[in-house]
Design a protein around this motif. Structure first.
Motif, short mmCIF file in Angstrom:
data_model
loop_
_atom_site.label_atom_id
_atom_site.label_comp_id
_atom_site.label_asym_id
_atom_site.label_seq_id
_atom_site.Cartn_x
_atom_site.Cartn_y
_atom_site.Cartn_z
N SER A 13 0.83 -1.21 0.00
CA SER A 13 0.00 0.00 0.00
C SER A 13 0.86 1.26 0.00
N ARG A 24 -1.00 6.87 2.69
CA ARG A 24 -1.33 5.45 2.82
C ARG A 24 -2.74 5.27 3.38
N VAL A 27 -5.18 5.22 0.63
CA VAL A 27 -5.19 3.92 -0.06
C VAL A 27 -6.06 2.94 0.71
N SER A 28 -5.90 2.93 2.03
CA SER A 28 -6.70 2.03 2.86
C SER A 28 -8.18 2.33 2.72
N TYR A 54 -1.03 -4.48 -7.43
CA TYR A 54 -1.31 -4.53 -5.99
C TYR A 54 -2.64 -5.20 -5.70
N VAL A 56 -5.17 -6.24 -2.21
CA VAL A 56 -5.37 -6.10 -0.77
C VAL A 56 -5.17 -7.45 -0.10
#
Length: 334
Positions: A13, A24, A27-28, A54, A56
């Motif tokens: 992330s 970040r 992104v979360s 990417y 999760v």
């Protein structure tokens, strides 16, 4: 070792945040359902994630949050086409609510403690147990672990455990009334009622309703509610001189139809009208054309997931029961 031979580091992330030019935390939020993030920022993050490959890590996220998006599906009888359809719709309904289903196949003969062990190795948010799967020990252990649970078509009355049940009373009435209304005089119901809650309810109501209508009806007891038992038990219809039969599921009804077709013309197998239950895809095939009671998997899945989510939100509610409506679908077998 050259650089091209070195294993590629998995994107994180932090990498996505750097490429997208965001924090970040953003992104979360972008990968968290219903979290607040602008459409423009979300699109930048998704594009960066795609470029970097990417994904999760939901397991890692669950360890951080002490809660996961995982929901266990404890299932038996996967040879039955209805069960496969039911699991498909349950999985879809869970995915729509941003849960990830974990399938745990089992059976009545399985070591329930092993199933529990497999299930509770994961930080599951809830558990769904279908009919034919052994529930009691699973429910008790999950309750002890504080895991919400919903049963489908199960008779077990367990504190704080919710149930979704197909309307078997209406199903038994529909089957008996339909066969009697088209002129059947000697009815039978085929069921493994001693091992199945739904089979017992459907067959009992069918027999009771037939008596109310003044028509003789007999129970043909089979070992399991499956195709083989339907195929093997079909000759008993001739011994009873039955002219109408209610099979408590379509899977068994297909076995009956195939056996009757194989022995067509035999004096031991007279013409007979047939009603099934579930409306599996095969019931629509020309080879069967099975009149049946529709048990809507899509609606049942929605009911189940909605009840599970509400149980997650309030674990102290008293146990609830909700019924799934059914409908008679007429085809060529009656």
């Amino acid at each position: 070792m050259s650089n091209k031979d070195k294993p590629q580091r998995r994107a994180t992330s932090f990498d996505v945040a750097r490429v997208a030019g965001v924090s970040r935390a953003a992104v979360s939020r972008a990968f968290t359902p219903d979290a607040s993030v602008s459409p423009k920022t979300r699109e930048k993050i998704y594009q960066a994630a795609k470029e970097l490959g990417y994904r999760v890590n939901y397991v890692a996220r669950s360890l951080t949050n002490q809660r996961s998006d995982l929901v266990g599906l404890v299932v038996a009888g996967l040879d039955n086409p209805f069960r496969s359809l039911q699991i498909e719709y349950l999985a879809r309904a869970l995915l729509l609510r941003n849960f990830r289903p974990i399938l745990l196949p089992t059976s009545k003969e399985a070591d329930t403690s092993a199933v529990i062990g497999q299930l509770l190795h994961y930080p599951v948010s809830g558990v769904i147990v279908t009919s034919d799967a052994p529930p009691t020990e699973i429910c008790e252990q999950c309750a002890a672990e504080g895991v919400p649970i919903v049963l489908i078509n199960k008779g077990d009355d367990i504190p704080f455990v919710d149930r979704i049940i197909s309307d078997d009373r209406t199903a038994g009435h529909l089957a008996a009334d339909h066969l009697i209304d088209i002129g059947c005089k000697r009815l039978a119901v085929m069921a493994a009622s001693s091992v199945s809650y739904t089979a017992r309810r459907r067959s009992d109501v069918f027999l009771s309703r037939s008596r109310q209508r003044g028509v003789e009806a007999q129970l043909i007891t089979v070992r399991v509610n499956d195709y083989r038992c339907g195929f093997e038990s079909a000759p008993e219809l001739g011994a009873l001189s039955a002219d109408g039969v209610f099979c408590v599921n379509d899977y068994m009804a297909c076995g009956v139809i195939d056996r009757l077709a194989a022995n067509r013309g035999s004096p031991d197998v007279p013409p007979i009208r047939i009603v099934g239950h579930d409306d599996i895809p095969q019931a629509q095939w020309d080879a069967y054309g099975l009149t049946t009671i529709l048990q809507p998997c899509d609606l049942q899945a929605e009911q189940t997931v909605e009840m599970l989510v509400s149980r997650m939100a309030n674990s102290d509610m008293t146990a609830r029961v909700e019924f799934t409506p059914v409908e008679l679908i007429k085809r060529k077998t009656s």
